[in-house]
Scaffold this active site. Structure first.
Site, PDB file in Angstrom:
ATOM      1  N   VAL A 173       0.837  -1.199   0.000  1.00 50.58           N
ATOM      2  CA  VAL A 173       0.000   0.000   0.000  1.00 50.58           C
ATOM      3  C   VAL A 173       0.873   1.250   0.000  1.00 50.58           C
ATOM      4  CG1 VAL A 173      -1.809   1.268   1.211  1.00 50.58           C
ATOM      5  CG2 VAL A 173      -1.787  -1.249   1.259  1.00 50.58           C
ATOM      6  N   LYS A 174       0.674   2.107  -0.992  1.00 53.07           N
ATOM      7  CA  LYS A 174       1.420   3.368  -1.058  1.00 53.07           C
ATOM      8  C   LYS A 174       0.646   4.468  -0.345  1.00 53.07           C
ATOM      9  CE  LYS A 174       3.740   4.708  -4.760  1.00 53.07           C
ATOM     10  NZ  LYS A 174       4.019   5.060  -6.176  1.00 53.07           N
ATOM     11  N   VAL A 175       1.352   5.183   0.522  1.00 55.04           N
ATOM     12  CA  VAL A 175       0.777   6.341   1.206  1.00 55.04           C
ATOM     13  C   VAL A 175       1.802   7.475   1.155  1.00 55.04           C
ATOM     14  CG1 VAL A 175      -0.631   4.914   2.735  1.00 55.04           C
ATOM     15  CG2 VAL A 175       1.630   5.664   3.487  1.00 55.04           C
TER      16      VAL A 175
END
Length: 217
Positions: free
Chosen positions: A83-85
């Protein structure tokens, strides 16, 4: 150093995967938007079927609760989804919560070493400094990679350093020399990296010599 492909284009991924060099893929909302009519979930799942490695899918929420909600959903799509944040305080909150759930995170849009240190402490699996964009504002992007690598090694931090915003083949070389764990590259840069006029000249010469030898036998 591992090589990732920075794209959401399935044809590019299939082609690069056939070369046997890919260890993962990174996507972002801008890359997804280029794929007209594509379904986000289906695209990520198809990428995961083509490349056996981390596949980064980016949350679009700006608040931690939204990022966590999206991240938990993404994680159900395939075990290799990361997951990219963003490198923000809300992003840090999301990373710490997702990490406790066993969900790996790629903290993106990193532009200084303190952001990288904070992301690692929050539990990031990957940190993504944007070397090309740092270069654009008159600062050496690779110096940022070197700083982060040095800090992580000094403090036994296991977060992987991913050189992003790669603009040309030399960036790949410099990232490897700087100690980056990963470089994620656009398809055109990977293609360019394997082109050299002396290689072409050498092939032509070898084939010409072989043909002349065959004809003279």
């Amino acid at each position: 150093m591992q090589i990732y492909l920075d794209t959401a284009n399935l044809d590019e991924i299939r082609t690069a995967a056939s070369w046997g060099v890919l260890s993962g893929v990174t996507t972002n909302p801008s890359l997804m938007a280029k794929e007209k009519g594509a379904d986000f979930k289906a695209t990520i799942q198809e990428i995961a079927s083509l490349v056996d490695g981390p596949i980064s899918a980016e949350a679009t929420s700006l608040d931690a609760d939204g990022m966590v909600r999206e991240g938990r959903e993404f994680a159900t799509w395939h075990p290799n989804v990361v997951v990219k944040v963003p490198s923000t305080t809300e992003g840090l909150k999301a990373v710490s919560r997702l990490a406790r759930d066993g969900i790996r995170c790629n903290v993106t849009l990193c532009f200084n070493a303190v952001q990288a240190l904070m992301a690692a402490r929050a539990g990031a699996f990957i940190i993504s400094p944007f070397v090309g964009r740092v270069d654009d504002v008159g600062v050496d992007g690779m110096s940022l990679i070197r700083e982060i690598v040095q800090i992580y090694r000094a403090h036994n931090i296991s977060t992987l350093v991913l050189a992003a915003s790669i603009r040309h083949p030399r960036h790949i070389v410099e990232a490897a020399l700087a100690g980056a764990d990963i470089a994620t590259c656009p398809f055109k840069v990977l293609e360019q990296s394997m082109r050299h006029p002396l290689t072409d000249i050498g092939i032509e010469r070898f084939l010409a010599d072989w043909k002349a030898w065959q004809q003279g036998r």
